[in-house]
Design a protein around this motif. Sequence first.
Motif, PDB file in Angstrom:
ATOM      1  N   GLY A 239     -50.054 -14.147  15.558  1.00  7.83           N
ATOM      2  CA  GLY A 239     -51.389 -14.383  16.090  1.00  7.83           C
ATOM      3  C   GLY A 239     -51.569 -13.799  17.477  1.00  7.83           C
ATOM      4  O   GLY A 239     -52.679 -13.674  17.968  1.00  7.83           O
ATOM      5  N   SER A 240     -50.495 -13.395  18.187  1.00  5.08           N
ATOM      6  CA  SER A 240     -50.616 -12.829  19.532  1.00  5.08           C
ATOM      7  C   SER A 240     -50.910 -11.338  19.437  1.00  5.08           C
ATOM      8  O   SER A 240     -50.502 -10.670  18.494  1.00  5.08           O
ATOM      9  CB  SER A 240     -49.334 -13.057  20.319  1.00  5.08           C
ATOM     10  OG  SER A 240     -48.256 -12.408  19.673  1.00  5.08           O
ATOM     11  N   GLN A 241     -51.637 -10.781  20.412  1.00  2.00           N
ATOM     12  CA  GLN A 241     -51.985  -9.377  20.436  1.00  2.00           C
ATOM     13  C   GLN A 241     -51.560  -8.767  21.765  1.00  2.00           C
ATOM     14  O   GLN A 241     -51.578  -9.423  22.799  1.00  2.00           O
ATOM     15  CB  GLN A 241     -53.492  -9.188  20.252  1.00  2.00           C
ATOM     16  CG  GLN A 241     -53.993  -9.663  18.890  1.00  2.00           C
ATOM     17  CD  GLN A 241     -55.495  -9.431  18.744  1.00  2.00           C
ATOM     18  OE1 GLN A 241     -56.150  -9.082  19.716  1.00  2.00           O
ATOM     19  NE2 GLN A 241     -56.011  -9.620  17.552  1.00  2.00           N
ATOM     20  N   ALA A 242     -51.173  -7.491  21.709  1.00  2.00           N
ATOM     21  CA  ALA A 242     -50.806  -6.795  22.940  1.00  2.00           C
ATOM     22  C   ALA A 242     -52.038  -6.643  23.819  1.00  2.00           C
ATOM     23  O   ALA A 242     -53.145  -6.441  23.312  1.00  2.00           O
ATOM     24  CB  ALA A 242     -50.228  -5.428  22.608  1.00  2.00           C
ATOM     25  N   PRO A 243     -51.892  -6.774  25.129  1.00  5.52           N
ATOM     26  CA  PRO A 243     -53.044  -6.618  26.019  1.00  5.52           C
ATOM     27  C   PRO A 243     -53.695  -5.249  25.848  1.00  5.52           C
ATOM     28  O   PRO A 243     -53.018  -4.240  25.698  1.00  5.52           O
ATOM     29  CB  PRO A 243     -52.427  -6.746  27.421  1.00  5.52           C
ATOM     30  CG  PRO A 243     -51.118  -7.439  27.210  1.00  5.52           C
ATOM     31  CD  PRO A 243     -50.650  -7.037  25.856  1.00  5.52           C
ATOM     32  N   ALA A 244     -55.022  -5.228  25.837  1.00  2.13           N
ATOM     33  CA  ALA A 244     -55.737  -3.975  25.677  1.00  2.13           C
ATOM     34  C   ALA A 244     -55.543  -3.108  26.922  1.00  2.13           C
ATOM     35  O   ALA A 244     -55.506  -3.600  28.040  1.00  2.13           O
ATOM     36  CB  ALA A 244     -57.223  -4.248  25.468  1.00  2.13           C
ATOM     37  N   LYS A 245     -55.414  -1.794  26.714  1.00  4.80           N
ATOM     38  CA  LYS A 245     -55.264  -0.883  27.838  1.00  4.80           C
ATOM     39  C   LYS A 245     -56.580  -0.820  28.606  1.00  4.80           C
ATOM     40  O   LYS A 245     -57.652  -0.766  28.008  1.00  4.80           O
ATOM     41  CB  LYS A 245     -54.879   0.509  27.341  1.00  4.80           C
ATOM     42  CG  LYS A 245     -53.477   0.601  26.762  1.00  4.80           C
ATOM     43  CD  LYS A 245     -53.146   2.040  26.395  1.00  4.80           C
ATOM     44  CE  LYS A 245     -51.723   2.149  25.872  1.00  4.80           C
ATOM     45  NZ  LYS A 245     -51.397   3.554  25.495  1.00  4.80           N
ATOM     46  N   PRO A 246     -56.527  -0.832  29.937  1.00  8.82           N
ATOM     47  CA  PRO A 246     -57.771  -0.762  30.709  1.00  8.82           C
ATOM     48  C   PRO A 246     -58.458   0.576  30.496  1.00  8.82           C
ATOM     49  O   PRO A 246     -57.805   1.610  30.344  1.00  8.82           O
ATOM     50  CB  PRO A 246     -57.297  -0.923  32.158  1.00  8.82           C
ATOM     51  CG  PRO A 246     -55.863  -0.499  32.143  1.00  8.82           C
ATOM     52  CD  PRO A 246     -55.336  -0.897  30.797  1.00  8.82           C
ATOM     53  N   ALA A 247     -59.787   0.553  30.466  1.00  7.21           N
ATOM     54  CA  ALA A 247     -60.551   1.779  30.290  1.00  7.21           C
ATOM     55  C   ALA A 247     -60.378   2.670  31.513  1.00  7.21           C
ATOM     56  O   ALA A 247     -60.276   2.195  32.639  1.00  7.21           O
ATOM     57  CB  ALA A 247     -62.025   1.448  30.081  1.00  7.21           C
ATOM     58  N   VAL A 248     -60.336   3.969  31.275  1.00  7.98           N
ATOM     59  CA  VAL A 248     -60.204   4.924  32.365  1.00  7.98           C
ATOM     60  C   VAL A 248     -61.576   5.511  32.678  1.00  7.98           C
ATOM     61  O   VAL A 248     -62.313   5.922  31.781  1.00  7.98           O
ATOM     62  CB  VAL A 248     -59.221   6.058  31.997  1.00  7.98           C
ATOM     63  CG1 VAL A 248     -59.157   7.105  33.100  1.00  7.98           C
ATOM     64  CG2 VAL A 248     -57.830   5.481  31.743  1.00  7.98           C
ATOM     65  N   HIS A 249     -61.936   5.543  33.944  1.00  7.09           N
ATOM     66  CA  HIS A 249     -63.227   6.061  34.381  1.00  7.09           C
ATOM     67  C   HIS A 249     -63.001   7.345  35.171  1.00  7.09           C
ATOM     68  O   HIS A 249     -61.980   7.512  35.841  1.00  7.09           O
ATOM     69  CB  HIS A 249     -63.949   5.022  35.239  1.00  7.09           C
ATOM     70  CG  HIS A 249     -64.112   3.699  34.542  1.00  7.09           C
ATOM     71  ND1 HIS A 249     -65.162   3.431  33.688  1.00  7.09           N
ATOM     72  CD2 HIS A 249     -63.333   2.594  34.541  1.00  7.09           C
ATOM     73  CE1 HIS A 249     -65.044   2.205  33.211  1.00  7.09           C
ATOM     74  NE2 HIS A 249     -63.930   1.672  33.714  1.00  7.09           N
ATOM     75  N   TRP A 250     -63.984   8.267  35.087  1.00  6.56           N
ATOM     76  CA  TRP A 250     -63.866   9.544  35.786  1.00  6.56           C
ATOM     77  C   TRP A 250     -65.113   9.779  36.624  1.00  6.56           C
ATOM     78  O   TRP A 250     -66.237   9.564  36.166  1.00  6.56           O
ATOM     79  CB  TRP A 250     -63.716  10.691  34.807  1.00  6.56           C
ATOM     80  CG  TRP A 250     -63.515  12.016  35.501  1.00  6.56           C
ATOM     81  CD1 TRP A 250     -62.326  12.595  35.841  1.00  6.56           C
ATOM     82  CD2 TRP A 250     -64.534  12.911  35.978  1.00  6.56           C
ATOM     83  NE1 TRP A 250     -62.533  13.789  36.499  1.00  6.56           N
ATOM     84  CE2 TRP A 250     -63.887  14.009  36.598  1.00  6.56           C
ATOM     85  CE3 TRP A 250     -65.922  12.885  35.953  1.00  6.56           C
ATOM     86  CZ2 TRP A 250     -64.583  15.070  37.170  1.00  6.56           C
ATOM     87  CZ3 TRP A 250     -66.626  13.936  36.528  1.00  6.56           C
ATOM     88  CH2 TRP A 250     -65.956  15.018  37.121  1.00  6.56           C
ATOM     89  N   PHE A 251     -64.911  10.199  37.870  1.00  6.37           N
ATOM     90  CA  PHE A 251     -66.039  10.551  38.727  1.00  6.37           C
ATOM     91  C   PHE A 251     -65.549  11.469  39.838  1.00  6.37           C
ATOM     92  O   PHE A 251     -64.341  11.629  40.059  1.00  6.37           O
ATOM     93  CB  PHE A 251     -66.713   9.299  39.309  1.00  6.37           C
ATOM     94  CG  PHE A 251     -65.795   8.365  40.048  1.00  6.37           C
ATOM     95  CD1 PHE A 251     -65.653   8.421  41.425  1.00  6.37           C
ATOM     96  CD2 PHE A 251     -65.067   7.394  39.352  1.00  6.37           C
ATOM     97  CE1 PHE A 251     -64.812   7.552  42.101  1.00  6.37           C
ATOM     98  CE2 PHE A 251     -64.218   6.521  40.014  1.00  6.37           C
ATOM     99  CZ  PHE A 251     -64.090   6.594  41.401  1.00  6.37           C
ATOM    100  N   ALA A 252     -66.490  12.103  40.513  1.00  3.97           N
ATOM    101  CA  ALA A 252     -66.158  13.032  41.599  1.00  3.97           C
ATOM    102  C   ALA A 252     -67.186  12.868  42.697  1.00  3.97           C
ATOM    103  O   ALA A 252     -68.322  12.457  42.460  1.00  3.97           O
ATOM    104  CB  ALA A 252     -66.150  14.470  41.080  1.00  3.97           C
ATOM    105  N   GLY A 253     -66.767  13.194  43.918  1.00  2.00           N
ATOM    106  CA  GLY A 253     -67.706  13.054  45.020  1.00  2.00           C
ATOM    107  C   GLY A 253     -67.112  13.451  46.348  1.00  2.00           C
ATOM    108  O   GLY A 253     -66.039  14.068  46.421  1.00  2.00           O
ATOM    109  N   SER A 254     -67.822  13.097  47.388  1.00  2.00           N
ATOM    110  CA  SER A 254     -67.445  13.451  48.753  1.00  2.00           C
ATOM    111  C   SER A 254     -66.810  12.246  49.440  1.00  2.00           C
ATOM    112  O   SER A 254     -67.362  11.137  49.400  1.00  2.00           O
ATOM    113  CB  SER A 254     -68.690  13.901  49.517  1.00  2.00           C
ATOM    114  OG  SER A 254     -68.392  14.177  50.863  1.00  2.00           O
ATOM    115  N   VAL A 255     -65.670  12.469  50.067  1.00  2.00           N
ATOM    116  CA  VAL A 255     -64.953  11.383  50.744  1.00  2.00           C
ATOM    117  C   VAL A 255     -65.717  10.969  52.002  1.00  2.00           C
ATOM    118  O   VAL A 255     -66.082  11.804  52.833  1.00  2.00           O
ATOM    119  CB  VAL A 255     -63.524  11.826  51.110  1.00  2.00           C
ATOM    120  CG1 VAL A 255     -62.817  10.742  51.934  1.00  2.00           C
ATOM    121  CG2 VAL A 255     -62.727  12.135  49.851  1.00  2.00           C
TER     122      VAL A 255
END
Length: 243
Positions: free
Chosen positions: A31-47
Amino acid sequence: MFRLTAIAAAVVAFAILPLGAVAAPPGGGSGSQAPAKPAVHWFAGSVTTVGSDSLGVDVLWTGPKDGQLNGTTVSVALNGDTQIVEGKDHSAASLSDIVPGDLVSLRATAADATLSSLTATHIRIWCNCHWVGGTINGVGSSSISVHVDRTGPYDTVMKGTDVTIQVNGSTTYIKGKDKTPISLSDLQVGAGIGIVFGANGFFKAPGFDPEKATFTASRVHEWLKRQVPPPSSDAGSAAGTTP
């Protein structure tokens, strides 16, 4: 009597089963499940800011699922697993190599769906260096107006246009083949000029409008009267590494 005795025995047997056996789902799993992998987000910009373990970024461009970040300023945490690279060859870099004004692209994970807490897994530092060559139309107290005749390979949209390029205390000025140091006040209208500059956005980014962008010169090279310098004269490598 036999039926009642059999039923009673079944009840007793069920009652003494281990709890895990009762709760086990069909198929024998736990009944136990492996933790879901966190979603990866992509963005670009100016520091905007560089901290000891974080970056502030004005987001100018996002992946198709991360449009909610576009146009916002985010704080991104870094940790020991964050990979930082730069240049065409993706050579290793460090947080100390990043300064405000740099253009960066990031992959990051978020603590929740609001994307209010982001941690970078990968950062790429882009060269914020463009080049134009042309003729000086005007010189102001903090800007130069140029009619553009030549451009770097990624800046061709500016060819044949008149652009205003800002200057500041970090801008350097040189003149002629011997690269004699000069100042802003030495520039003459009508002279040929080559300018290495940074932009406040990615030329390739969807929606980037060079007519509304801000350009800031890092180096200004004045050449002979009405002579337009070739890119290789003072910006060959810079113009070739623009994202």
